[in-house]
Design a protein around this motif. Structure first.
Motif, mmCIF file in Angstrom:
data_model
loop_
_atom_site.group_PDB
_atom_site.id
_atom_site.type_symbol
_atom_site.label_atom_id
_atom_site.label_comp_id
_atom_site.label_asym_id
_atom_site.label_seq_id
_atom_site.Cartn_x
_atom_site.Cartn_y
_atom_site.Cartn_z
ATOM 1 N N THR A 132 -22.463 -15.984 -26.757
ATOM 2 C CA THR A 132 -21.908 -15.721 -25.436
ATOM 3 C C THR A 132 -22.118 -16.958 -24.573
ATOM 4 O OG1 THR A 132 -24.004 -14.746 -24.740
ATOM 5 C CG2 THR A 132 -22.286 -13.224 -25.447
ATOM 6 N N PRO A 133 -21.188 -17.185 -23.642
ATOM 7 C CA PRO A 133 -19.937 -16.455 -23.442
ATOM 8 C C PRO A 133 -18.861 -16.960 -24.407
ATOM 9 C CG PRO A 133 -20.132 -18.186 -21.795
ATOM 10 C CD PRO A 133 -21.407 -18.227 -22.607
ATOM 11 N N GLN A 134 -18.139 -16.030 -24.988
ATOM 12 C CA GLN A 134 -17.044 -16.353 -25.907
ATOM 13 C C GLN A 134 -15.772 -15.683 -25.426
ATOM 14 O OE1 GLN A 134 -16.999 -14.486 -29.795
ATOM 15 N NE2 GLN A 134 -16.145 -16.313 -30.768
ATOM 16 N N VAL A 135 -14.661 -16.403 -25.502
ATOM 17 C CA VAL A 135 -13.354 -15.855 -25.159
ATOM 18 C C VAL A 135 -12.490 -15.816 -26.411
ATOM 19 C CG1 VAL A 135 -11.202 -16.260 -23.897
ATOM 20 C CG2 VAL A 135 -13.391 -16.560 -22.746
ATOM 21 N N VAL A 136 -11.782 -14.707 -26.607
ATOM 22 C CA VAL A 136 -10.798 -14.585 -27.677
ATOM 23 C C VAL A 136 -9.440 -14.339 -27.028
ATOM 24 C CG1 VAL A 136 -10.094 -13.333 -29.739
ATOM 25 C CG2 VAL A 136 -12.526 -13.677 -29.269
ATOM 26 N N VAL A 137 -8.454 -15.149 -27.388
ATOM 27 C CA VAL A 137 -7.122 -15.101 -26.792
ATOM 28 C C VAL A 137 -6.128 -14.544 -27.802
ATOM 29 C CG1 VAL A 137 -5.271 -16.472 -25.741
ATOM 30 C CG2 VAL A 137 -7.671 -17.056 -25.281
ATOM 31 N N GLN A 138 -5.487 -13.433 -27.443
ATOM 32 C CA GLN A 138 -4.509 -12.762 -28.317
ATOM 33 C C GLN A 138 -5.102 -12.406 -29.678
ATOM 34 O OE1 GLN A 138 -2.205 -11.491 -26.538
ATOM 35 N NE2 GLN A 138 -0.286 -12.468 -27.073
ATOM 36 N N GLY A 141 -16.554 -19.594 -23.252
ATOM 37 C CA GLY A 141 -15.957 -18.966 -22.086
ATOM 38 C C GLY A 141 -16.021 -19.764 -20.806
ATOM 39 N N ASN A 142 -16.933 -20.725 -20.696
ATOM 40 C CA ASN A 142 -17.029 -21.468 -19.446
ATOM 41 C C ASN A 142 -16.254 -22.782 -19.452
ATOM 42 O OD1 ASN A 142 -18.759 -22.714 -21.228
ATOM 43 N ND2 ASN A 142 -20.632 -22.047 -20.173
ATOM 44 N N ASP A 143 -15.407 -22.985 -20.438
ATOM 45 C CA ASP A 143 -14.543 -24.169 -20.501
ATOM 46 C C ASP A 143 -13.167 -23.779 -19.987
ATOM 47 O OD1 ASP A 143 -13.022 -26.388 -21.122
ATOM 48 O OD2 ASP A 143 -13.944 -26.696 -23.100
ATOM 49 N N ASP A 144 -12.967 -23.927 -18.660
ATOM 50 C CA ASP A 144 -11.716 -23.439 -18.084
ATOM 51 C C ASP A 144 -10.502 -24.214 -18.565
ATOM 52 O OD1 ASP A 144 -12.610 -25.649 -16.713
ATOM 53 O OD2 ASP A 144 -12.130 -24.892 -14.723
#
Length: 274
Positions: A120-126, A133-136
């Motif tokens: 964390t933080p991890q973002v998954v797209v589609q 997650g903190n790399d905008d």
């Protein structure tokens, strides 16, 4: 919190109870891709796996909130969901929104995407690309380059059969042709505007703000061999938490295959008077 090796299990998220009036169908990557060529202007689903027990998650939570406010001025519409995992609770602060159910969902992505670890933080797209997650900048790039699919055309009817439950009936079309490989139609109930004083753990002394926090996730139905434009209907029932306030809540509907790849999503605001 920087990526860190953790044990990863192979049990899949099973989804919730489902009830539907008409047979529903599933979508393979090939059939979904064909529909996308015809009308692939639907939103992109962005899932963030976060924790109040993780020192670097608050910065990512802010990025998600800014994305929802439109600060990045994206031309691509998005559906946002924040899943608070529970595997950092041992550090000293138990995330009040954390759930082992969301940890299982993240583990399913670890397997499906061929990753070595949970973090964390991890973002998954589609359901197809992941990033910190903190790399905008990386997040914006992932959203704008993500495959897009038609948004479902569900109409939602809300009812509270009891003070502690919410019933949602959906009627509409998936707008993505479904073959015999199968997809699940999922319904997530989320809450925004949450503020928490954190007296312990890695975020000790901080006031944490969280938006798009998934409180409940249910499976509307599993669909197979179903035309893109044919109407289907289904009902999902959610048990409500003590502080439920419909004015702070929204609902996301999304279509996923067995690997959690996303083939369409739709967002609703709940009525204020529920």
């Amino acid at each position: 919190m920087a990526p860190r090796l953790l044990s990863c299990f192979r049990n899949k998220h099973a989804g919730g109870c489902s009830h539907h009036d008409e047979g529903c169908g599933a979508s393979s990557e090939e059939s979904a891709a064909g529909a996308r060529e015809a009308a692939g202007e639907g939103p992109v689903l962005v899932e963030m796996f976060t924790s109040q027990g993780c020192a670097t998650s608050p910065a990512a939570d802010l990025v998600l909130s800014r994305l929802g406010r439109g600060d990045f001025q994206l031309e691509v519409p998005v559906v946002l969901l924040a899943f608070h995992v529970d595997y950092w609770d041992y550090v000293g602060w138990k995330d009040p929104f954390g759930s082992s159910q969301w940890t299982v969902r993240q583990k399913a992505y670890v397997e499906a995407l061929g990753l070595d670890t949970l973090f964390t933080p991890q973002v998954v797209v589609q359901g197809q690309a992941h990033l910190e997650g903190n790399d905008d900048n990386a997040l914006i790039s992932a959203i704008t380059s993500a495959p897009r699919f038609p948004a479902p055309t569900f109409q939602a009817t809300f009812n509270k059969p009891t003070p502690t439950s919410l019933e949602v009936t959906l009627v509409g079309a998936l707008r993505t042709k479904v073959d015999n490989l199968g997809v699940d139609v999922m319904v997530a109930l989320y809450e925004t505007g949450l503020v928490t004083d954190c007296p312990r753990g890695e975020n000790k002394g901080r006031v944490l703000s969280n938006d798009y926090v998934v409180r409940k996730l249910e499976k509307l139905c599993t669909v197979k061999d179903y035309p893109a434009k044919k109407t289907m209907s289904g009902t999902a029932t959610f048990s409500l938490w003590d502080t439920f306030n419909s004015s702070r809540c929204g609902m996301a509907v999304f279509v996923q295959n067995s690997s959690h790849q996303i083939f369409g999503s739709q967002n609703f605001q709940l009525p204020d008077d529920l």
